[in-house]
Design a protein around this motif. Sequence first.
Motif, mmCIF file in Angstrom:
data_model
loop_
_atom_site.group_PDB
_atom_site.id
_atom_site.type_symbol
_atom_site.label_atom_id
_atom_site.label_comp_id
_atom_site.label_asym_id
_atom_site.label_seq_id
_atom_site.Cartn_x
_atom_site.Cartn_y
_atom_site.Cartn_z
ATOM 1 N N ARG A 1 -2.166 -2.627 -11.731
ATOM 2 C CA ARG A 1 -2.322 -1.825 -12.649
ATOM 3 C C ARG A 1 -3.473 -3.456 -13.220
ATOM 4 O O ARG A 1 -4.797 -2.861 -14.003
ATOM 5 N N GLN A 50 -3.681 -5.552 -15.054
ATOM 6 C CA GLN A 50 -3.801 -5.497 -16.415
ATOM 7 C C GLN A 50 -2.905 -7.300 -17.181
ATOM 8 O O GLN A 50 -2.752 -7.215 -18.477
ATOM 9 N N ASP A 51 -1.986 -7.438 -15.476
ATOM 10 C CA ASP A 51 -1.302 -8.991 -15.994
ATOM 11 C C ASP A 51 -1.821 -9.930 -15.625
ATOM 12 O O ASP A 51 -2.503 -9.754 -14.474
ATOM 13 N N ARG A 70 -2.323 -1.220 -24.436
ATOM 14 C CA ARG A 70 -3.855 -0.800 -23.023
ATOM 15 C C ARG A 70 -4.238 -0.207 -23.126
ATOM 16 O O ARG A 70 -4.392 0.137 -24.077
#
Length: 199
Positions: free
Chosen positions: A152, A154-155, A59
Amino acid sequence: MMQVLPIQSAATTKECLPHGRLIVLTGPSGVGKGTLMRVLLQRHPELYYSVSMTTRSPRSGEINGKNYYFVSRSKFEQLVAQGEFLEWAEFAGNYYGTPREVVLNQVNSGKLVVLEIELEGARQIRASFPSAHSIFILPPSFEELEKRIRGRAQDSEEAIARRLRRAQEEIQAADEFDVQIVNDDFETALNALEAELFG
């Protein structure tokens, strides 16, 4: 999916533990384990943090060898075949594992060794090291956990859904652990973690 290769008998392992101490820290994805660990290590450099190996991509800001050892799937599977992991598991489509030799050496040399690992790995460590002290980090609520995971950014939605389903299963396992700490207020949770390690 979880597979573990035998490393040594529990009796042999227990003989090693009086020299050092093994701490297992787990909890669902997004609960703040990583942040707690980072601050704990800044405050207590005498701790030995076992860096896990993973096949997932780094990440933003993550450093190979510090946050994780990032390896290919084929390399990870080769290490599994060679018996190089204390435990390993597949989580959210990626492999994660704890390198065996380094951890055992640190415990035997008298260090306080902290493993931050997934639930299945934590269960295996507890079976192999009955004297390990296990700590489960809980979110204040499932809704708050979902908010943190989504925050986040990020997903994918599919990955978030997988993480949330997994988190529900993991939270139900909290009672298997020696101690449960709720990460609602960060400083309170950190102080509780320090009390468990050094109290």
